[in-house]
Design a protein around this motif. Structure first.
Motif, PDB file in Angstrom:
ATOM      1  N   TRP A   1       0.272  30.316  -2.758  1.00  0.00           N
ATOM      2  CA  TRP A   1       0.100  28.820  -1.953  1.00  0.00           C
ATOM      3  C   TRP A   1       0.218  27.837  -2.839  1.00  0.00           C
ATOM      4  N   ASP A   2      -0.552  27.999  -3.831  1.00  0.00           N
ATOM      5  CA  ASP A   2      -1.320  27.001  -4.766  1.00  0.00           C
ATOM      6  C   ASP A   2      -0.049  26.124  -5.128  1.00  0.00           C
ATOM      7  N   ASP A   3       1.486  27.290  -5.465  1.00  0.00           N
ATOM      8  CA  ASP A   3       2.436  26.480  -6.020  1.00  0.00           C
ATOM      9  C   ASP A   3       3.535  25.584  -4.853  1.00  0.00           C
ATOM     10  N   VAL A   4       3.264  26.364  -3.600  1.00  0.00           N
ATOM     11  CA  VAL A   4       3.962  25.941  -2.754  1.00  0.00           C
ATOM     12  C   VAL A   4       3.826  24.114  -2.492  1.00  0.00           C
ATOM     13  N   GLN A   5       2.245  24.567  -2.211  1.00  0.00           N
ATOM     14  CA  GLN A   5       2.057  22.864  -2.230  1.00  0.00           C
ATOM     15  C   GLN A   5       2.197  22.462  -3.533  1.00  0.00           C
ATOM     16  N   ASN A   6       2.354  22.361  -4.197  1.00  0.00           N
ATOM     17  CA  ASN A   6       1.966  21.768  -5.644  1.00  0.00           C
ATOM     18  C   ASN A   6       3.541  21.464  -5.833  1.00  0.00           C
TER      19      ASN A   6
END
Lengths: 506, 506
Positions: free
Chosen positions: A499-504
């Motif tokens: 999810w962090d990847d998606v947000q970044n």
């Protein structure tokens, strides 16, 4: 070794038997029927088999030897040459296969493939090819993935030595019991054990004679649908719901009426149908429990419409808090409910054993349907072993232990989901079963991005969209039964990273 | 113990939870859902389950105790009274069952029973009920009869310890392999072993991908018939022939064209049909071997009519003289033949394992049909065990030994039939299989008298009229595979006595 040759074909072409045999053997070697290294019969045996003199048989081998098709080793016999094999073997394996049979799963490819040229399928066969293919049940992401979309159990928790004893017992002394064949309805001992189990744990009063055993509950669902539903006739199934049910209806030729599902499960309506599929104890996939008023309403509906309800109780055994829910079958006074149960989830993935408890008027037709495909009981060894396992208390002990283990895992999963991804997923309440159903709280487009990012991070889960007919908000199914606590933790860590990847990225 | 009670129903009727629970428990005891002797949950557990105070839970048990429904034993718990049980249990077992479910066999009764009131069957279900029911495969005359109408083997000749090792191997170390689920097509290892076996022993070149495993060959025959044949469409089957084939056609809704059988098997004609069932290697039941010209003619016919031939090679493994006959599938250049084989005869009665070798365009649809009923392979343990048994050479050794044993028995039976009942029966020639087909030479009326007299003398055989559609002269099938030589002798002595009885009576 007994070998079969295209001898008769060559006998029609050649004047002498030994010539026909030479050509038949040569063709078999060239075509790969007799692979390199195959030991051929002795000349004496060859002479016997093809009614030649022994001298003629020897002559055949000498001709093949001279051509290099066979090799003779004194005292060891005659063998097909390895060189010939190398060429033909290669060729054999390079044959193009039909698009169907390149993949072991097979079924999912069928949908993309039309009618084979000049081998016309029946209307049923054509429906089979176009009906929505079932998803592959075991998705395969590779070795490193923590996959919340698989289900099953870890064999380490299965009392295998007890099961092995039950299998040995079922085989009988010296295998004597294997000699006999069981009735198509399934082993009577197991049906009695199931009846006793259902009476105590589910409040269902059934005789062994009302129970039919199937090779997995899906076999029962498809056969009973075929028995009850005509092409063109309407049948109600929950939406979202088990895709296997939809497929059973579509292949039979029935018309699917999607039944609305809310937070309490199926919403009763005055459907114009004679057949209804429902999962009242734990709606699949949402896990909702159908309230008593709705259960009553469904039974009333069935009574008014002379309809049959097929109640699929697929995993309510694993209820780790609260009390078990009374199945429709236990409430059914009009004898209109077929109750379907399964051992595939409670035992292990490789054991395909399901059963139906039938209304009395349907018991005979259901046995006849089963008997059409299996005139003698299949899987009798495992049926008898399971009867033994149940009768000696092993099954109950196993269920108790697994309920505790799954309860721990389910609670841990829910706690981690709330703390790690609380803003992303809203899990529906539930206190049983092997999976958690959770609504996606973000934008719909972000769901697919998250799923892809999760796979890149080595974590998988099931897109619950698979179970929907009508469009709806994204949701996920997380199966936890096959994962221990450290794996669940690690899986959740990966999902969080994803999810962090998606947000970044945005 | 987890128990399910009709609690919600009573909660709707009673103001207080404890009263609802009292009535729910009372009803469950009276209805026999909780049989006498059942241990009830502790008051603490009951309170937990139904969300009561512990005092209320105690009150429920005290009321039931006062009424005599339960018995409390200090320190041991609360149990359902045995007296109550005696009455309700009796009642339960006296419930009239449907005519279907009084008999374990079930299927044969279906034919005599119409549509259940208000539970309408589909057209398929109705055809199932009216189609000629299969005979009971294992006729049961009682303990003392020497029954030439049964088939199977004596387990004493089966290498059970080898088979047990194969089963243990298939289960894996600690049962690890049971965790996984096989593809619907069946275990790949077994399909490869079958392909290798067919290549060598039957001259059939098939890849594992063209093979589908079934729970017995009948499952394959019925599914493939359903896949290929539409209601109203004609299909050819041998007459006499296997009644299971006729039933598969009738239930599918196809129209049966009986194919003439003479001393050389099926007589080719220019049938107007898209599907043909044939037993070329050993015609069932006559044992005739189809000559090459006829095999060629059938393949030509199929090519011209874009038809599919289903070749049932049900027991040609046991050929004790001469050479094996080349199957149609090995001659098939147009890819129009489905080859059906089985392990039920070669292994033991309790193992239900059959397979089909398919034309490439049909492999995918056939896998899809199997997957519809069984999305994961059923009987994986036995499939893997059989693969192991075949790969280690156990199967071939077993076949060789049984072929010798069956050969001895077959020859002995024929010799005794000739010497004892030579004037009564004319056996058709044959050098394979598990039974002898013999024409009755006497008057037709005497056949039934003889059969009845034989049963009185303690000897049974199968009336081959079961396998006929068109009327014809009486004939008998004598299965010998399950009888040792002394039993065969004794059986023949009884048949001779029976004939003397018939003659003395007239």
């Amino acid at each position: 070794m007994e070998l079969t040759l295209p001898y008769d074909q060559y006998l029609a072409l050649h004047r002498y038997k030994y010539l026909a045999l030479y050509h038949a053997l040569r063709a078999a070697i060239l075509e790969g029927t007799l692979p390199g290294g195959t030991r051929l019969p002795s000349t004496r045996r060859l002479a016997e088999l093809y009614n030649l003199s022994r001298g003629s048989a020897s002559q055949v081998y000498e001709m093949l030897l001279a051509d290099g098709y066979v090799q003779g080793e004194t005292g060891r016999g005659t063998f097909v040459s390895e060189d010939i094999f190398a060429a033909t073997h290669q060729e054999t394996h390079e044959q193009p296969l039909s698009p169907f049979i390149t993949n072991e799963g097979g079924a999912s490819e069928a949908a993309e493939y039309g009618e084979p040229a000049h081998l016309p399928l029946s209307a049923w066969g054509k429906r089979l090819a176009v009906a929505s293919a079932p998803a592959r049940i075991y998705e395969d992401f590779g070795g490193e993935v923590i996959d919340f979309s698989s289900k099953g159990m870890q064999m380490v928790h299965f009392p295998y030595s007890e099961w092995k004893s039950a299998l040995a017992y079922a085989g009988g002394k010296g295998g004597t019991l294997l000699e006999s064949a069981g009735p198509p309805q399934g082993d009577e001992g197991l049906r009695r054990a199931i009846a006793a189990h259902l009476r105590i744990t589910r409040g269902i009063r059934a005789e062994a004679g009302q129970i039919v055993l199937f090779s997995g509950s899906m076999q029962g669902i498809v056969l009973l649908t075929q028995l009850l539903l005509d092409p063109g006739a309407p049948a109600v199934a929950e939406d979202p719901g088990f895709h296997g049910i939809r497929r059973a209806v579509e292949v039979t030729g029935g018309v699917l009426i999607p039944g609305t599902v809310d937070e309490s499960g199926l919403v009763p309506e005055d459907w114009n149908a004679r057949l209804l599929f429902v999962t009242p104890s734990r709606q699949f996939p949402t896990g909702a429990v159908l309230p008593l008023e709705r259960r009553r309403a469904l039974l009333d509906w069935a009574q008014r419409h002379h309809a049959v309800i097929l109640e699929d109780d697929y995993d309510s055994e694993f209820r780790w808090t609260g009390r078990p829910i009374e199945p429709l079958k236990a409430l059914d006074r009009g004898d209109r409910v077929i109750y379907i149960g399964s051992f595939s989830n409670t035992m292990f993935a490789g054991l395909r054993l399901g059963y139906a408890v039938l209304p009395q008027p349907l018991a005979g037709p259901a046995v006849a349907a089963k008997a059409l495909y299996e005139p003698l009981a299949a899987g009798l060894l495992e049926q008898r072993a399971l009867a033994r396992f149940m009768n000696t208390g092993g099954y109950r002990r196993h269920l108790r232990r697994m309920t505790r283990i799954y309860g721990e895992r389910g609670r841990a999963f829910r706690a981690l989901l709330a703390s790690q991804l609380g803003g992303l997923f809203e899990p529906l309440p539930g206190d049983a079963g092997l999976h958690v159903y959770a609504r996606w709280l973000g934008r719909a487009e972000a769901f697919e991005a998250f799923r892809a990012a999760a796979l890149r991070r080595g974590a998988g889960f099931r897109d619950a969209g698979l179970y929907r007919v009508a469009p709806g908000a994204p949701a996920a199914c997380f199966y936890f039964s096959h994962l221990d606590l450290p794996s669940i933790k690690e899986g959740m860590r990966r999902l969080k990273q994803a999810w962090d990847d998606v947000q970044n990225a945005t």
